[in-house]
Motif scaffolding. Structure first.
Motif, short mmCIF file in Angstrom:
data_model
loop_
_atom_site.label_atom_id
_atom_site.label_comp_id
_atom_site.label_asym_id
_atom_site.label_seq_id
_atom_site.Cartn_x
_atom_site.Cartn_y
_atom_site.Cartn_z
N GLY A 434 0.81 -1.21 0.00
CA GLY A 434 0.00 0.00 0.00
C GLY A 434 0.85 1.26 0.00
O GLY A 434 0.32 2.37 -0.03
N GLN A 435 2.18 1.09 0.02
CA GLN A 435 3.09 2.24 -0.08
C GLN A 435 4.31 1.84 -0.89
O GLN A 435 4.62 0.66 -1.04
N ARG A 436 5.01 2.82 -1.43
CA ARG A 436 6.22 2.55 -2.21
C ARG A 436 7.26 1.88 -1.31
O ARG A 436 7.55 2.39 -0.23
N ALA A 437 7.83 0.76 -1.76
CA ALA A 437 8.78 0.07 -0.89
C ALA A 437 9.81 -0.75 -1.64
O ALA A 437 10.79 -1.18 -1.04
N SER A 438 9.62 -1.01 -2.93
CA SER A 438 10.47 -1.96 -3.64
C SER A 438 11.57 -1.25 -4.41
O SER A 438 11.67 -0.02 -4.42
N HIS A 439 12.39 -2.05 -5.09
CA HIS A 439 13.42 -1.52 -5.97
C HIS A 439 12.94 -1.51 -7.42
O HIS A 439 13.75 -1.52 -8.35
N GLY A 440 11.64 -1.51 -7.62
CA GLY A 440 11.07 -1.44 -8.96
C GLY A 440 10.01 -2.49 -9.23
O GLY A 440 9.10 -2.27 -10.03
N CYS A 441 10.12 -3.64 -8.57
CA CYS A 441 9.12 -4.69 -8.77
C CYS A 441 7.78 -4.31 -8.14
O CYS A 441 7.69 -3.36 -7.37
N ILE A 442 6.75 -5.08 -8.48
CA ILE A 442 5.42 -4.87 -7.91
C ILE A 442 5.18 -5.97 -6.89
O ILE A 442 4.95 -7.12 -7.25
N ARG A 443 5.27 -5.62 -5.62
CA ARG A 443 5.04 -6.60 -4.56
C ARG A 443 3.54 -6.69 -4.26
O ARG A 443 2.84 -5.68 -4.23
N LEU A 444 3.09 -7.91 -3.99
CA LEU A 444 1.69 -8.17 -3.68
C LEU A 444 1.62 -9.13 -2.49
O LEU A 444 2.59 -9.83 -2.20
N ALA A 445 0.47 -9.18 -1.83
CA ALA A 445 0.26 -10.22 -0.82
C ALA A 445 0.45 -11.58 -1.48
O ALA A 445 0.22 -11.74 -2.68
N VAL A 446 0.86 -12.57 -0.70
CA VAL A 446 1.17 -13.89 -1.27
C VAL A 446 0.01 -14.42 -2.10
O VAL A 446 0.19 -14.91 -3.22
N TRP A 447 -1.21 -14.32 -1.56
CA TRP A 447 -2.36 -14.88 -2.28
C TRP A 447 -2.65 -14.12 -3.57
O TRP A 447 -3.11 -14.71 -4.54
N ASP A 448 -2.34 -12.82 -3.59
CA ASP A 448 -2.53 -12.05 -4.82
C ASP A 448 -1.44 -12.37 -5.85
O ASP A 448 -1.71 -12.49 -7.05
N ALA A 449 -0.19 -12.49 -5.38
CA ALA A 449 0.90 -12.87 -6.29
C ALA A 449 0.64 -14.25 -6.89
O ALA A 449 0.90 -14.50 -8.07
N LYS A 450 0.10 -15.15 -6.07
CA LYS A 450 -0.22 -16.50 -6.56
C LYS A 450 -1.34 -16.45 -7.60
O LYS A 450 -1.33 -17.20 -8.58
N TRP A 451 -2.32 -15.56 -7.39
CA TRP A 451 -3.42 -15.46 -8.35
C TRP A 451 -2.87 -15.06 -9.72
O TRP A 451 -3.25 -15.63 -10.75
N ILE A 452 -1.98 -14.07 -9.74
CA ILE A 452 -1.39 -13.66 -11.02
C ILE A 452 -0.55 -14.80 -11.59
O ILE A 452 -0.63 -15.10 -12.79
N TYR A 453 0.23 -15.46 -10.75
CA TYR A 453 1.06 -16.61 -11.19
C TYR A 453 0.18 -17.69 -11.83
O TYR A 453 0.53 -18.27 -12.86
N ASP A 454 -0.98 -17.96 -11.23
CA ASP A 454 -1.86 -19.05 -11.69
C ASP A 454 -2.71 -18.67 -12.90
O ASP A 454 -3.06 -19.53 -13.71
N ASN A 455 -3.07 -17.39 -13.04
CA ASN A 455 -4.11 -17.01 -14.00
C ASN A 455 -3.67 -16.13 -15.15
O ASN A 455 -4.39 -16.03 -16.15
#
Length: 598
Positions: A434-455
């Motif tokens: 919910g705030q800027r924190a990475s070195h450029g990547c788009i971080r998501l909650a695990v379940w959201d990252a998995k949804w993108i990975y799966d779908n």
């Protein structure tokens, strides 16, 4: 005097000898212990999202891509750097290496590489060449055999107990009883009987593709076939069709019996003229691509289930030299992803009846790049590369789950982890969503990252956009649950609240209540939904009145000649309802009456 000089000389020689002996001992200790002076930290403050290396096999990539990931560098005794550190970490994860994570390739690292090569029937050179690195970073498990020990052996013993093959103590030691249990499992499932639980067997157990001791083979639970004894029939075209079930994806860099069986089959069909080696290299890749091209499949050179079934189980396979099957029309890409940097929200849109990407499918809080290391703004087309784990060796080997490549620099992935373990999440990384924190990547909650990975697959366009209007209602609706810090899972899964029933005619009665910023309830829900239908409100209907709802109310008030204060009383609520009814059922303008001519 002469005797004193002699003694002084002898003392000097003795001191020099002791000095040389001490230096030699120190050097020997350095060689055996992997120099750990100036160690590279295992974890940076927040991990680094740049230059990631997948920890497990990219599902849709060939060996050439693995070589690109590893920058084409062969690692050997005497080398130093982050890639050596990544090698040591991976070897340590798989229980091959027990030394310091120093980033220096010394004797301990060389012996660990040799042991790994022996386990996978590679030349035992102690040099981490591209073939060794490709296999090492593709593994989910190390092979377990008689004499192995550790937590992974414990896990195997638990699984064997559940399947009914093992009745001994869960000790973590792979001894005779464990070996016998594995042999019995292999016999039951018609696998090669060797008492070794290799990575493939452990994957099959974890995926539930193994018969328990009490199971009987049937049509719904068929063990993997013995590929060395498959039967063939002749179809009406005289082409031998092998009844061989698909087991796993094969691609450049794969090796073993499955590859050998496939090479034999491709030779029978006339697509392959190379050696039957069991190694999937460039000539095998060419043959597979030729089969795919002739049979209307995408020419990837990767043997997925569809390609396997064409090679082994399709009576109408198109042979070399025949007229190729037409390639089917491509299926439209189902999603478009928008990363809203201003609000730190990633939204996935599906297609509407006109084929436009306007239907919200999923919206997620995210962390984009910090201002010093911003995410790459623009439109990016995904190429389908992804991995269940990735490592960021440049910054001390931080890790992340469900890595989906966006471009050559950035990807979607989970919060940062300190090890390849589901319970090793860095909680501060989760709390910063919910705030800027990475070195450029788009971080998501695990379940959201998995949804993108799966779908989300290749061809999907990802638009990273700055400058969108603030949307506090949407951000508030996407608030993340607190985590159980021990297991790194939500403390409780909130049950979604049912949306209130909405009817334009059921106008809320406010009485003396006035709606203003931070008001919430079913009356706010009705207000937002009605203003949305009128085109004043364009975000999520949440039932909570924040700045965007206030802005919509002010716009309505201004359009109707009222004081634009953003507050809502009963009189304004009734006016909004009346305006919506008129917009829904506009009164017909009566036809003009003709004026008689004078």
């Amino acid at each position: 005097m002469t005797s004193e000089v002699v003694w002084m000389k002898r003392l000097l020689v003795l001191l020099m000898a002791l000095s040389l002996l001490f230096s030699a001992c120190a050097f020997a200790e350095l060689e055996n212990g992997e120099d750990d002076s100036n160690p590279v930290p295992i974890e940076a403050d927040d991990g680094d999202d740049s230059d990631p290396q997948p920890v497990d096999m990219m599902e849709d990539e060939e060996l050439e891509v693995q070589e690109e990931i590893l920058q084409g560098r062969v690692l050997q005794f005497g080398d130093e750097g982050d890639d050596v550190l990544a090698l040591q970490t991976r070897l340590k994860d798989l229980k091959y290496y027990t030394g310091n994570l120093s980033g220096r390739y010394r004797e301990g690292t060389r012996k660990a590489v040799e042991t790994f090569q022996a386990d996978f029937e590679l030349d035992q050179t102690g040099i981490a060449d591209l073939r060794t690195l490709s296999i090492l970073f593709s593994l989910t498990h190390r092979p377990l055999r008689y004499g192995s020990s550790g937590e992974d052996v414990k896990e195997l013993q638990k699984q064997l107990t559940e399947l009914g093959y093992y009745k001994g103590k869960i000790s973590g030691n792979y001894l005779e009883a464990t070996r016998k249990a594995v042999e019995n499992l292999q016999k039951k499932n018609n696998l090669e009987v060797n008492g070794v639980a290799d990575a493939d067997l452990q994957d099959m157990i974890a995926d539930g593709r193994i018969l328990s001791k009490s199971d009987k083979p049937d049509d719904t639970n068929t063990p993997a076939p013995n590929l060395s004894n498959y039967l063939v029939d002749d179809n009406e075209n005289g082409v031998a069709v092998a009844d061989v079930a698909f087991e796993k994806k094969l691609k450049s860099g794969s090796s073993g019996k499955l590859v050998k069986t496939m090479q034999e089959r491709l030779t029978e069909l006339g697509y392959y003229e190379g050696p039957i080696s069991g190694n999937f290299q460039k000539y095998t890749t060419r043959a597979v691509k030729a089969v795919q091209t002739q049979n209307g499949l995408e020419s990837t050179g990767v043997v997925d289930e569809e390609t396997w079934n064409v090679i082994f189980n399709d009576a109408r396979i198109v042979m070399p030299g025949a007229t190729p099957k037409p390639t089917p029309e491509p299926t439209p890409v189902p999603f478009h992803i928008v990363v809203d940097v201003a609000n730190q929200v990633t939204s996935v849109y599906g297609r509407d009846e006109n084929g436009e990407y306007t239907v919200p499918v999923r919206q997620m809080l995210c962390s984009t790049g910090m201002k010093a290391t911003p995410s790459d703004v623009g439109d990016w087309v995904l190429n389908g590369r992804h991995s269940t784990w990735c490592i960021f060796p440049k910054w001390g080997n931080s890790y992340a789950r469900y890595w989906t490549r966006i471009n050559g620099s950035i990807a979607f992935h989970s919060p940062i982890y300190t090890a390849v373990s589901n319970s090793a999440m860095k909680i501060s990384s989760y709390k910063k969503l919910g705030q800027r924190a990475s070195h450029g990547c788009i971080r998501l909650a695990v379940w959201d990252a998995k949804w993108i990975y799966d779908n989300v697959g290749a061809g999907t366009v990802v638009s990273i956009v700055e400058g969108m209007d603030p949307d506090p209602e949407l951000r508030d609706a996407l608030k993340l649950p607190p985590l159980d810090t021990k297991y790194c899972t939500p403390i409780s899964t909130p049950v979604p609240t049912a949306e209130p029933e909405y009817s334009l005619d059921n106008v809320p009665q406010l009485g003396n209540r006035q709606l203003k910023e931070n008001s919430q309830g079913e009356d706010v829900y009705w207000l937002q939904k009605t203003l949305k239908d009128l085109g004043y409100y364009d975000t999520k209907v949440t039932g909570k009145m924040l700045k965007k709802t206030v802005k919509a109310v002010k716009a309505f008030q201004q359009d109707h000649g009222l004081r634009a204060n953003g507050g809502v009383n009963q009189e304004l609520m009734d006016l909004i309802a009346e305006t919506a009814r008129n917009a829904k059922n506009p009164q017909e303008t009566p036809a003009p009456i003709a004026t008689p001519e004078p």
